[in-house]
Design an enzyme around this catalytic site. Structure first.
Site, mmCIF file in Angstrom:
data_model
loop_
_atom_site.group_PDB
_atom_site.id
_atom_site.type_symbol
_atom_site.label_atom_id
_atom_site.label_comp_id
_atom_site.label_asym_id
_atom_site.label_seq_id
_atom_site.Cartn_x
_atom_site.Cartn_y
_atom_site.Cartn_z
ATOM 1 N N HIS A 316 0.770 -1.094 -0.044
ATOM 2 C CA HIS A 316 -0.322 0.118 0.338
ATOM 3 C C HIS A 316 0.965 0.863 0.188
ATOM 4 O O HIS A 316 2.134 1.183 0.498
ATOM 5 C CB HIS A 316 -0.636 -0.408 1.118
ATOM 6 C CG HIS A 316 -1.896 1.352 1.331
ATOM 7 N ND1 HIS A 316 -1.995 2.523 1.392
ATOM 8 C CD2 HIS A 316 -3.345 0.695 0.626
ATOM 9 C CE1 HIS A 316 -3.035 2.835 1.107
ATOM 10 N NE2 HIS A 316 -4.103 1.799 0.691
ATOM 11 N N ASP A 373 -8.202 -5.950 0.148
ATOM 12 C CA ASP A 373 -8.297 -6.646 -0.204
ATOM 13 C C ASP A 373 -7.702 -8.115 -0.271
ATOM 14 O O ASP A 373 -8.445 -8.784 -1.305
ATOM 15 C CB ASP A 373 -7.941 -6.257 -1.947
ATOM 16 C CG ASP A 373 -8.894 -4.089 -2.459
ATOM 17 O OD1 ASP A 373 -9.633 -4.574 -2.110
ATOM 18 O OD2 ASP A 373 -8.181 -3.379 -2.902
HETATM 19 N N1 CMC Z 1 3.818 -7.782 -4.389
HETATM 20 C C1 CMC Z 1 5.422 -7.660 -5.313
HETATM 21 N N2 CMC Z 1 6.263 -6.998 -4.993
HETATM 22 C C2 CMC Z 1 5.563 -5.539 -4.549
HETATM 23 C C3 CMC Z 1 4.114 -5.605 -4.093
HETATM 24 C C4 CMC Z 1 3.003 -6.492 -4.603
HETATM 25 N N3 CMC Z 1 2.085 -6.504 -4.407
HETATM 26 N N4 CMC Z 1 3.467 -4.457 -4.474
HETATM 27 C C5 CMC Z 1 5.198 -3.598 -3.873
HETATM 28 N N5 CMC Z 1 5.592 -3.919 -4.462
HETATM 29 C C6 CMC Z 1 7.728 -4.140 -4.754
HETATM 30 C C7 CMC Z 1 7.708 -3.541 -5.577
HETATM 31 O O1 CMC Z 1 8.254 -4.234 -6.583
HETATM 32 C C8 CMC Z 1 8.992 -2.359 -5.176
HETATM 33 O O2 CMC Z 1 10.180 -3.115 -4.911
HETATM 34 P P1 CMC Z 1 11.316 -2.334 -5.244
HETATM 35 O O3 CMC Z 1 11.538 -1.240 -4.444
HETATM 36 O O4 CMC Z 1 11.970 -3.427 -5.940
HETATM 37 O O5 CMC Z 1 10.954 -1.827 -6.803
HETATM 38 C C9 CMC Z 1 8.118 -1.846 -4.353
HETATM 39 O O6 CMC Z 1 7.643 -3.011 -2.955
HETATM 40 C C10 CMC Z 1 7.761 -0.395 -3.362
HETATM 41 O O7 CMC Z 1 6.267 -0.725 -4.182
HETATM 42 P P2 CMC Z 1 6.024 0.142 -5.065
HETATM 43 O O8 CMC Z 1 5.144 -0.579 -6.580
HETATM 44 O O9 CMC Z 1 6.580 1.648 -5.733
HETATM 45 O O10 CMC Z 1 4.928 0.871 -4.189
HETATM 46 P P3 CMC Z 1 3.363 2.514 -4.495
HETATM 47 O O11 CMC Z 1 3.627 2.199 -3.108
HETATM 48 O O12 CMC Z 1 3.619 2.778 -5.363
HETATM 49 O O13 CMC Z 1 2.339 0.881 -4.693
HETATM 50 C C11 CMC Z 1 0.822 -0.361 -4.121
HETATM 51 C C12 CMC Z 1 1.581 0.314 -4.332
HETATM 52 C C13 CMC Z 1 -0.989 -1.168 -3.896
HETATM 53 C C14 CMC Z 1 0.255 -0.358 -6.298
HETATM 54 C C15 CMC Z 1 1.521 -1.383 -5.030
HETATM 55 O O14 CMC Z 1 1.983 -2.171 -3.232
HETATM 56 C C16 CMC Z 1 0.969 -2.858 -5.501
HETATM 57 O O15 CMC Z 1 0.711 -2.958 -7.013
HETATM 58 N N6 CMC Z 1 0.424 -4.028 -4.566
HETATM 59 C C17 CMC Z 1 -0.854 -4.977 -5.351
HETATM 60 C C18 CMC Z 1 -1.752 -4.628 -6.024
HETATM 61 C C19 CMC Z 1 -3.108 -4.119 -4.754
HETATM 62 O O16 CMC Z 1 -3.364 -4.842 -3.659
HETATM 63 N N7 CMC Z 1 -3.485 -3.758 -4.590
HETATM 64 C C20 CMC Z 1 -4.405 -2.536 -3.199
HETATM 65 C C21 CMC Z 1 -4.322 -1.718 -2.446
HETATM 66 S S1 CMC Z 1 -5.471 -1.458 -1.074
HETATM 67 C C22 CMC Z 1 -6.763 -1.406 -2.337
HETATM 68 C C23 CMC Z 1 -6.909 0.432 -2.353
HETATM 69 O O17 CMC Z 1 -7.144 1.259 -0.976
HETATM 70 O O18 CMC Z 1 -7.223 1.183 -3.252
#
Ligand code: CMC
Length: 427
Positions: A316, A373
């Site tokens: 998140h 989720d």
């Molecule tokens: N599985 C594996 N690795 C992950 C995941 C995941 N679900 N989420 C983040 N990472 C890693 C990502 O690869 C990155 O690694 P590195 O630093 O080595 O490049 C690091 O963690 C930071 O990730 P980010 O994408 O820069 O983080 P963000 O804050 O931009 O994205 C997120 C947040 C929710 C989009 C992301 O965690 C994600 O895609 N999660 C899966 C989808 C999900 O469950 N979404 C629901 C969110 S809660 C409901 C809502 O309120 O919307």
């Protein structure tokens, strides 16, 4: 030196600039950079708004480090356990919980407003068979703007309240119609004898004529535990400060577009799998994993930087600790285990994913915890709701948040059209 300012030095020119620090009632202070361009001739750069507060708000507060979420100052755990979704809606819209009488009026009003214009049936009917409910819902809500266009004066408090209550009341009906359309079965009209959440379950489940399924023991009733479970899910989704869909709603509303069109845009933003669409993807992923023995291999894929696979329902932007909504849902899942038919195979896969991820260096280092989720799908499946409907359930819960944020935006005299700038790198 003024302690309530931050001083920046441009090392190219040695010029110094002071910017005011504004304090929050909770959480980090902000630096007011609204005059930044005027003073420095430069823009700020923050892709994905990771360090940007886009508005002032007094609706919802998140402490991502502690894993705390509050609506109007009240902790989400307290609301989920001791208050209904309608009380939560009232709290968000009005800033305080309703009295018994206020709740009764609010409830009755929503029941009476739950019907949609007959012509909307034709719109929904025109969609192809098996259309995704989110697509129908976004279109249906956008179409609602045409039915309530003429008499909307956002300066009139009563009209705003009517507009908010109308959309909260009609969304479940549109969602249930979208669901039935996607299954190819006839629409069921709202039943004003039923509460908000029971009525929604009824509109999804009933047979033509409004009858419930017959069993050897007679008519199958919607169980109070099912109503409580779904009601809690709505409460946990009701608002989440300036997330992607809420920001979309505010941005669309900032142009002066109709509130329902702004909500429709919010629905579209929510559909993506990085946001609300994750609940559907979590379930698809668990089904793809198929068996607890395959979990480890998928975890390895999620950790592989060369693989685009992500563990859905994990991570998140704001929470760097357990998502409190996920905690509440996990608790609900445990309570429901004996009373609802929770799919044990899915539960085993979920437990194994959770167990590995919470102890794995990759996830620990990046503060990746299960989010809301991750847990909602198993409960929704136990309620007999099909997977493509999961994000529409999120929409029903979140509508009150979107509309409350939109009204706050409209009432804030400092609001402006959303118009960011860019770092141009073209020719
Ligand atoms: N599985 C594996 N690795 C992950 C995941 C995941 N679900 N989420 C983040 N990472 C890693 C990502 O690869 C990155 O690694 P590195 O630093 O080595 O490049 C690091 O963690 C930071 O990730 P980010 O994408 O820069 O983080 P963000 O804050 O931009 O994205 C997120 C947040 C929710 C989009 C992301 O965690 C994600 O895609 N999660 C899966 C989808 C999900 O469950 N979404 C629901 C969110 S809660 C409901 C809502 O309120 O919307």
């Amino acid at each position: 030196m003024n302690k309530d300012t931050i001083t920046m030095t441009n090392n190219r020119t040695n010029e110094q600039y002071d910017f005011n620090i504004l304090d929050a009632t909770r959480g980090p202070s902000v630096v007011d950079i609204s005059s930044f361009y005027k003073e420095t001739g430069m823009f700020t750069y923050d892709v994905g708004y990771t360090s940007t507060a886009s508005c002032k708000s007094n609706i919802t507060f998140i402490d991502g480090e502690k894993g705390e979420l509050r609506y109007r100052g009240m902790l989400i755990e307290e609301l989920a356990e001791n208050h209904s979704y309608l009380e939560t809606c009232y709290l968000l819209l009005n800033g305080h919980l309703p009295t018994t009488e206020q709740l009764l009026d609010f409830d009755l009003e929503l029941r009476h407003r739950s019907f949609i214009d007959e012509s909307l049936h034709h719109l929904i009917d025109a969609f192809p068979d098996a259309a995704h409910p989110m697509s129908i819902l976004a279109s249906g809500v956008s179409a609602l703007a045409s039915f309530y266009y003429e008499h909307l004066n956002m300066k009139d408090e009563q009209e705003c309240q009517d507009m908010a209550r109308r959309i909260i009341a009609k969304i479940p009906t549109l969602a249930a119609f979208a669901y039935r359309k996607s299954l190819g079965i006839p629409f069921i009209y709202p039943n004003i004898d039923l509460s908000f959440t029971e009525n929604f379950l009824y509109m999804m489940r009933a047979y033509p004529g409004g009858k419930m399924k017959r069993t050897a023991n007679g008519e199958e009733k919607i169980k109070p535990i099912e109503i409580k479970a779904l009601d809690t899910i709505f409460t946990l989704h009701a608002d989440h400060e300036q997330n992607a869909s809420t920001t979309t709603v505010r941005n669309v509303a900032s142009t002066g577009a109709h509130p329902y069109v702004a909500i429709s845009a919010g629905i579209s933003a929510l559909w993506g799998r990085a946001h609300g669409g994750a609940n559907e993807s979590v379930m698809a992923q668990m089904e793809m994993i198929g068996d607890v023995k395959n979990v480890d291999a998928f975890i390895e894929r999620a950790k592989d930087p060369n693989d685009e696979f992500r563990l859905m329902g994990f991570g998140h932007r704001v929470y760097k600790n357990f998502d409190p909504r996920a905690k509440a849902l996990k608790k609900l899942q445990d309570q429901l285990k004996d009373e609802l038919n929770l799919d044990s195979k899915l539960m085993d896969i979920a437990h194994r994913i959770e167990e590995i991820a919470l102890n794995d260096e990759y996830f620990i280092k990046r503060n990746l915890y299960p989010n809301i989720d991750f847990y909602s799908g198993v409960i929704l499946t136990a309620l007999g709701i099909k997977r493509p409907m999961f994000t529409a359930i999120f929409v029903i819960g979140r509508t009150v948040g979107w509309i409350t944020q939109l009204m706050e935006f409209k009432n804030d005299s400092s609001s402006k059209i959303a118009r960011p700038r860019q770092l141009y790198l073209g020719s």
